[in-house]
Structure formats: C-alpha cells, structure tokens
Design an enzyme around this catalytic site. Structure first.
Site, PDB file in Angstrom:
ATOM      1  N   ASP A 193      82.180  49.577  34.532  1.00  0.00           N
ATOM      2  CA  ASP A 193      82.181  48.892  33.409  1.00  0.00           C
ATOM      3  C   ASP A 193      82.745  47.439  33.621  1.00  0.00           C
ATOM      4  OD1 ASP A 193      82.300  48.341  30.608  1.00  0.00           O
ATOM      5  OD2 ASP A 193      84.205  49.304  30.300  1.00  0.00           O
ATOM      6  N   GLU A 228      80.292  42.426  34.078  1.00  0.00           N
ATOM      7  CA  GLU A 228      79.719  41.117  33.726  1.00  0.00           C
ATOM      8  C   GLU A 228      79.748  40.002  34.756  1.00  0.00           C
ATOM      9  OE1 GLU A 228      81.139  42.713  31.555  1.00  0.00           O
ATOM     10  OE2 GLU A 228      79.342  44.046  30.925  1.00  0.00           O
ATOM     11  N   ASP A 269      79.515  48.174  23.576  1.00  0.00           N
ATOM     12  CA  ASP A 269      80.349  48.715  22.451  1.00  0.00           C
ATOM     13  C   ASP A 269      79.886  48.630  21.079  1.00  0.00           C
ATOM     14  OD1 ASP A 269      82.276  49.121  24.441  1.00  0.00           O
ATOM     15  OD2 ASP A 269      83.467  47.298  24.195  1.00  0.00           O
TER      16      ASP A 269
HETATM   17  C1  GLC Z   1      85.016  48.626  27.394  1.00  0.00           C
HETATM   18  C2  GLC Z   1      83.785  49.562  27.571  1.00  0.00           C
HETATM   19  C3  GLC Z   1      84.139  50.783  26.774  1.00  0.00           C
HETATM   20  C4  GLC Z   1      85.401  51.472  27.446  1.00  0.00           C
HETATM   21  C5  GLC Z   1      86.422  50.334  27.385  1.00  0.00           C
HETATM   22  C6  GLC Z   1      87.764  50.820  28.087  1.00  0.00           C
HETATM   23  O1  GLC Z   1      85.178  48.227  26.083  1.00  0.00           O
HETATM   24  O2  GLC Z   1      82.690  49.070  26.942  1.00  0.00           O
HETATM   25  O3  GLC Z   1      83.126  51.768  26.934  1.00  0.00           O
HETATM   26  O4  GLC Z   1      85.797  52.445  26.714  1.00  0.00           O
HETATM   27  O5  GLC Z   1      86.239  49.416  27.869  1.00  0.00           O
HETATM   28  O6  GLC Z   1      87.454  51.000  29.462  1.00  0.00           O
END
Ligand code: GLC
Length: 786
Positions: free
Chosen positions: A407, A410, A484
């Site tokens: 995650d 980017e 998200d």
């Molecule tokens: C980001 C991700 C989400 C995750 C959060 C905390 O917002 O897109 O899926 O739960 O970070 O790690």
C-alpha cells in the site's frame, strides 16, 4: 489551495491549447532502413518504426532536445523478425506487414495505419507528432463520432471514455472518488478504440505524467507526456480480445494465482490484536462462512515499522499463523514502502548503511512523512535495492506468510504534492533519472521486488501480492484493488466500469473494497455489494478505522444468511473462476468482462456500465440501488437462462428482472456450460467432485468449454502437473452431445469423471463422448480418461 476555490475559474486565466503550442515534426527528408527498424528523418527530429509482431508496431520520435530513454519497465518482449515490404511514391512511403500497413505522408510527416482488410486504425491529419519547448511530447490522431474508448487502467466514470480527458500520475486519493477524480493510484497509459465493431489499441510507454485527451478537440484526440520520449505501440486488433492479447503479449500476463487468493478475504483497518483476529476466525468457523484470508493492516507493526510485529498486540505471530493455516486461513500483512527514520531500527540502519534509500542528486536523503512518521523510501528502481527488499520478506515467509499487501506505494507522502519531491534522483539500474521521470513506476518496481523476493522464499509455492499503485505490466506481480472507496451505492456502481476497464487494460485480478472502505456501510448496501463481490475477480471486504464493522454477520441473521449464500456461491463457482484465471494467465483475457468484449458489434453494449460478464457466457446484472428489487437487464444475442429459476430469456432485448434482496440476477448463455465444485470452508479443501452444467437448447450451436485444474499452490504446473480439458458442446433440436476433445497435463482428478447436469433437456437425446446415453435417470457422467 486556491485551485479549490472559485479562483479556478478566474476570468484572467488564459489557456494555451496544445495544438497551438506544439512544434510539428515537419517534412520527411529521408528514410533509412536499419537491421530491424526503419528510421524516418524529418525536419525537427526522426521517427523510428519497428514491428514486434505482424500485429504490433512501435513508433518512437527522437528530437534533439529530448532526454535519453532507457529500457522499458513495462515491455517484456523484444521485436520479432517480421517480413516487411517497403514502397515509395512522390508523396508517400508505405510499410506492410501481414497484418498492418503504415502509410506515411511526406509533407508534413503524417502516419496512417490500416489493417490487412484496409480498415482504418489510426490517422494523423491536421496535427501529427511534435514537441513543445518545455520538453513535452505529443501526438494527435483523428477521431470521429464512432470512436469508443476503453482501458486507461483505473479510472472513475463510465465504461466508454469517449469525451474524457485523463492523466496518469500515481496518486493517493482518500477522498473523493467521483466521476471527475483523476488521477488515482495506477497509471496504465494504454487504451483501446472500438469503431464499428472493430478494435485496435495504443500503448504510450512513458512514465512521466501523461495526459490522454479525447475531450478538447472535436475531431482529434491526443496523448502527451511532460517529458521523455514519444514512444507508443499500435495493436492491430481486430477484436477487443485480440487487442488485450496483443497488449498483454507486450507487457506480460498474470501468473496463475494461488487458489486461496481467489477465495473470500476479510480485512479491516485494523484487526488490532491477536485476540481480535482469533475471535474473528472463530466467528467465521461458528457461522460456517467460508474464508481464505485475513488481512493485518498497519496496527500489527511496532509503531508502523515494516518487517516487525508489535509485541503487545501480537505476542506470538508464529503460533497465530500456524493455527490459522491449520484451519485453512492465510494471514496477509500490509507492507508500505516508507521506512521509519530511527537509527536503532534494523531496516532503517541497514538501508542507510548500504545506500538503499532515495536521495537528492547532491547526496542527501529524501525524507517524507507517512504512517511511521518521518521515513526514508527504498529506491526500488535499483536491482540491488529490489533484491535487498525482497530478501527482507524472509521475516514474513518464516512465519508461514504467503501473501503481502503493498500500500502507499505511489509513493504516498503526507504533504501538498502527496508524493516524493520530483527532483529526487533514482538510480534506475544504471540510467539515473528524476522522480518526475520515474514516479509512475515506483509501485511497479516495489511489486517486482516483493513478488520476486517472496517467490524465491516460498520453496516453490506461489506468492500472492496485492498492490495499490502500479504501471503497465503490474499484472505480472500483483492483483490490484481500487483503493479508498466509500460506502456509497454510487461507489458500488462505479466499481463495475472501473474493474472492467482494468481488465481491458491487461489487469485481470482486480476488485474494490467490498462494503466500501470509508464512511459507514449499512445492511442492504453490504448485502448487495457482497453479491457483486462474489463474482468479481478479487473478493475482499475491507473498511476503515472509525467506521462501523462490516463483517458478514454485523447486521443480523437475515443479512448474514444472504451474504453467506453468496460467499458460498463464490466457492461453488471456483472451478469455473479458476479456469478463467488460467485463461487470463495464458492469453491475458480478463475474467470479468464488459459485454462489448464478447459482442463488439452490438452498440447497446458499448456503454453498458451496470452489467458484466464472467468469461464468455455468463452475464451478471446486480441490483445496485437501495430499496430496488427490479431492474432492466440487457441480454445480447442468443438465449439466456436464469441461473436460479432456469427460465429462458431471449437475447437482443431488455428485460425487467425481479431480484429480491437475496437474489443476484445471473444469466447463462444457452448452448454453453459452466463447471461447479462443492462448497468448502476454505480452498485448503480440494473440490474434486465436479459438476458440468450444460445449458441445452433446441437451436444448432457449438461451444467449447475449458476446464483447468492443478494443485492450486505450487509452480509444478510448469512441469506438466496440471489438467487442461476442452469439452465440445453440440446442440441441435434433437440431441445434445458433450465430447471431451482435448486432455493435456498430468494432474489427476481422483474420480476421473465429471457429473453432467443437463438443463432444459426436454425430449432430446444425449450423447457423451459420441455414445448415446440410454438411461438418464441414474445420472450422466463424462469420463476424463481418453
Ligand atoms: C490506505 C489504504 C487502506 C488502508 C490504510 C491504512 O488508506 O488505501 O486500504 O487500510 O491506508 O493502512
């Protein structure tokens, strides 16, 4: 920010249109034939044309004020030798392969490409290729009202991208995701054009910020980049499937996923303690709801340090993971790229001492704030760093972990620009360049590091990787979830065209957060979303911190039973889905398909957003509005059978279909087949008793049904340990015939047979492997041994 206020529409703001500001490449002056490409020298630069296959051509523009380019991170193949014929007249040059003709007008230099039947693919007219003084490169193509556009990776909005303008710049967008929110997390600078039923594609391989504009001009579209080279490929089609096959030939295809990654997955930001995870698992078992994976979001770590566990929250991760594996449930932890700045933290220390983190050209490190606070970022563009990072995953694999969730790659940084400074320098495997040039591949390179690392650590088992960011080629390493979203009905609706376009962009393994991530979900939304999720390639329920819990049982017995029914249905359909994933990995074709992919001559499918297909013969038409139990369903050519009621509906028309809260409208094309297995509590259990459902009808038809199976977890399929079956289903008004026409691979199905369930058989005779079945009452089986 002023741009968020009415200042954005200040009358003093002037825009210079691209077509007025660019410098055209000019007249053709000479042509040079090199070993495997042609070089067209023009007034302001030169253009290279190289064929990769008869149906794939690469066009690159070189100009004097251009930064040099380096090998692509997306393309995995080299040009093949293609026989070409070259001819020249006073005003044109022609280059022919078996499938494509490039016709280049000399003055000004303009390219036109037609296929072997003289169908026009792309044409430059008033504008062509060029550059701007600021280093931008741009290419225009003519467009008419019959052009429909698809692909572009992960974009909000409708299926058909006609009239839209998109940017590619991997961005962490927590809110909002609405029809004009752009860009999001993934950059797939590729699209497909469908014109009068025929398709072709373009891939613009440039990792700077790129823009695709089908909006500003009425009769031209353009694609441009802030820097780098104008370097694009044209795919000949002519069907949408051909285009995806061609694009994925070039950029690679997904590996066959571990089967458990196709089951139901439960996530939350966060299940914060070992006790909470155990309790969660207990609930799934007690309630007999199948589940294959539980995710650990950032709370599992020691102050968000990657490759650690918080000792208070998770005192014994090894035991937890072992116990869960025993029950057939995998743990998938989140791993973000940001490494906490802390000289006493081993990963940081090692990374600094070995020079693994991103730096400015002057040698000072780049630091940005993410979950752990001030952090350094590994330079994944460097092989040495990728292999270091990959090896670090031993921490997880030693605990029995086989799946990783990447995650914030980017990379996301909590600042105004949302990311790393664009003047940070990446080592880029010996061709250093700025973050501005390489931003869009950061996530892809992290994916490569993680996938390759896990693969080498898992002793022959298949790793699973989930990623948020990526670039063309990301399918080789990871599945993609759409980030998200929110618990809004609109976001459930939006997830269909979004995932369908991802599938058309060579990324078959995708899905949204089922139930919605941010905002509070509710019983009806979660129920309807779970129905849809059960038929999406990637099926994970995930929700954000501070929102209501959304496990299937959170809203009472009535809703729980419906969600359980659909999660179980996912497992029943698993043999069918797994076979489709095999097709995705061998041909690049998506599992979840827009109807236009199967029916490209049917204009009613061109912008059909609220229905999708699973493979080539199943239409899913979910209810995606509150309080609604009826909807219009468009069924294309053919006759279609309601999966639940067996009622037949005629195609090429729209039907009003009723679906109570516990019903998901599913239609199977008559004359075709699907394979089902038994419901299991997790895919640890084998699904060896298989049923081939054949939907018979009175018309003459011939259908090929594919079934694929292997051990579901290792790479031994590479050594013949798989089972590939091809069945021919022949229908006439008098009989139905089911023949096993191909059988390859050595993977055994213990029973060596499949049961046949013949729908709508009526008085017809049945032939199996050419033999007439005299007694249908005892059940019909097809032998899988030749
Ligand atoms: C980001 C991700 C989400 C995750 C959060 C905390 O917002 O897109 O899926 O739960 O970070 O790690």
């Amino acid at each position: 920010m002023l741009e968020d206020t009415s200042f954005a529409i200040h009358p003093g703001k002037k825009q210079v249109m691209d077509e007025q500001a660019y410098i055209d490449i000019g007249r053709l002056q000479s042509v040079e034939q090199k070993h495997d490409y042609f070089l067209f020298h023009c007034e302001k630069g030169s253009v290279t044309i190289a064929f990769y296959r008869d149906d794939i051509v690469r066009i690159t523009m070189q100009t004097s004020n251009q930064t040099t380019t380096y090998p692509s991170r997306a393309v995995v193949v080299k040009p093949n030798h293609v026989n070409l014929t070259y001819s020249e007249t006073d005003d044109k040059v022609k280059l022919n392969s078996k499938k494509l003709t490039i016709e280049a007008k000399k003055s000004p230099f303009r390219i036109k490409i037609v296929d072997c039947n003289n169908n026009l693919l792309v044409e430059e007219g008033k504008y062509g290729m060029g550059l701007k003084e600021n280093g931008e490169v741009i290419c225009f193509k003519e467009m008419d009202e019959n052009n429909h556009f698809y692909g572009f990776g992960e974009k909000t909005g409708f299926l058909d991208k006609r009239g839209e303008r998109y940017q590619m710049w991997n961005s962490d967008v927590y809110a909002p995701h609405n029809p004009e929110t752009d860009p999001l997390y993934e950059s797939i600078p590729y699209f497909m054009t469908l014109r009068d039923g025929l398709a072709h594609g373009i891939f613009f391989d440039n990792s700077y910020r790129t823009t695709f504009d089908m909006k500003s001009l009425q009769d031209q579209y353009s694609f441009k980049a802030e820097g780098g080279q104008l370097d694009y490929y044209v795919f000949a089609g002519p069907t949408p499937k051909d285009v995806v096959e061609q694009y994925s030939y070039l950029t690679g295809r997904m590996p066959i996923p571990p089967k458990w990654s196709l089951g139901y997955h439960q996530s939350r930001y966060s299940y914060e303690t070992e006790a909470e995870v155990r309790e969660l698992v207990k609930m799934f078992i007690e309630k007999e709801i199948p589940v294959d994976a539980i995710y650990l979001d950032i709370h599992y770590m020691d102050e968000y340090r990657v490759f650690t566990f918080d000792k208070d929250r998770f005192p014994n991760p090894k035991k937890l993971i072992d116990d869960l594996i025993e029950l057939g449930i995998r743990i998938v932890p989140i791993v973000d790229p940001g490494v906490k700045k802390d000289p006493e933290y081993s990963i940081y220390k090692e990374g600094i001492l070995a020079n693994h983190f991103c730096k400015y050209i002057e040698g000072n490190h780049y630091f940005g704030e993410v979950w752990p606070g001030i952090s350094a970022f590994p330079d994944f563009t460097d092989e040495k760093v990728r292999s270091w990072w990959g090896d670090k995953h031993k921490f997880y694999s030693d605990l029995g972990i086989e799946g990783i969730w990447n995650d914030m790659n980017e990379p996301a940084v909590f600042n105004e620009t949302k990311t790393m400074d664009i003047d940070v320098i990446h080592r880029n495997d010996g061709s250093p360049d700025t973050h501005r040039a390489l931003h869009n591949i950061y996530g892809l390179m992290m994916g490569q590091a993680t996938y390759d690392g896990m693969k080498s650590l898992l002793n022959g088992k298949r790793p699973f990787l989930l990623t948020r960011a990526g670039y063309s080629g990301v399918q080789r390493y990871a599945s993609v979830w759409t980030g998200d979203n929110r618990s809004f009905w609109e976001h459930l609706q939006m997830s269909l065209p979004m995932c369908m376009n991802l599938g058309l962009s060579g990324i078959p393994f995708t899905g949204p957060d089922v139930g919605g991530f941010a905002h509070d979900t509710n019983a009806e939304l979660l129920t309807r979303w779970t129905q849809v999720g059960a038929f999406m390639p990637y099926f994970r329920n995930h929700s954000a911190i501070g929102t209501v819990y959304q496990e299937p049982w959170q809203f009472g017995e009535k809703y729980e039973q419906i969600m359980k029914k659909y999660i179980q249905l996912r497992y029943k359909w698993m043999p069918q889905l797994y076979s489709l994933f095999y097709i995705a990995s061998s041909q690049g074709l998506p599992v979840m398909r827009p109807l236009m992919m199967e029916f490209p001559f049917d204009v009613k499918t061109y912008n059909l957003n609220d229905q999708f297909m699973i493979g080539d013969n199943v239409v899913i038409a979910p209810i995606m509005n509150p309080g609604i139990t009826d909807r219009a369903v468009y069924l294309p050519e053919g006759d279609w059978v309601d999966y639940e009621t067996n009622q037949t509906y005629h195609g090429s028309q729209t039907h009003l279909i009723h679906a109570n809260l516990d019903q998901l409208p599913i239609f199977i094309k008559n004359g075709t087949a699907i394979t089902h297995g038994k419901v299991v509590s997790s895919l640890k259990e084998k699904q060896e008793e298989l049923i081939l459902h054949v939907y018979t009808h009175d018309k003459d038809s011939n259908y090929i049904h594919t079934f694929y199976e292997d051990d579901g977890e290792t790479f031994s399929y590479e050594n013949q340990e798989y089972l590939y079956l091809m069945f021919e289903i022949i229908n006439t008004s008098k009989y139905v015939e089911i023949n096993l026409i191909k059988h390859t691979g050595n993977y055994p199905l213990p029973s060596n047979k499949m049961k046949l369930d013949l729908h709508n058989l009526q008085e017809k005779s049945v032939f199996v492997n050419k033999k007439k079945i005299e007694n249908l009452t005892e059940g019909v089986f097809i032998s899988l041994v030749d």
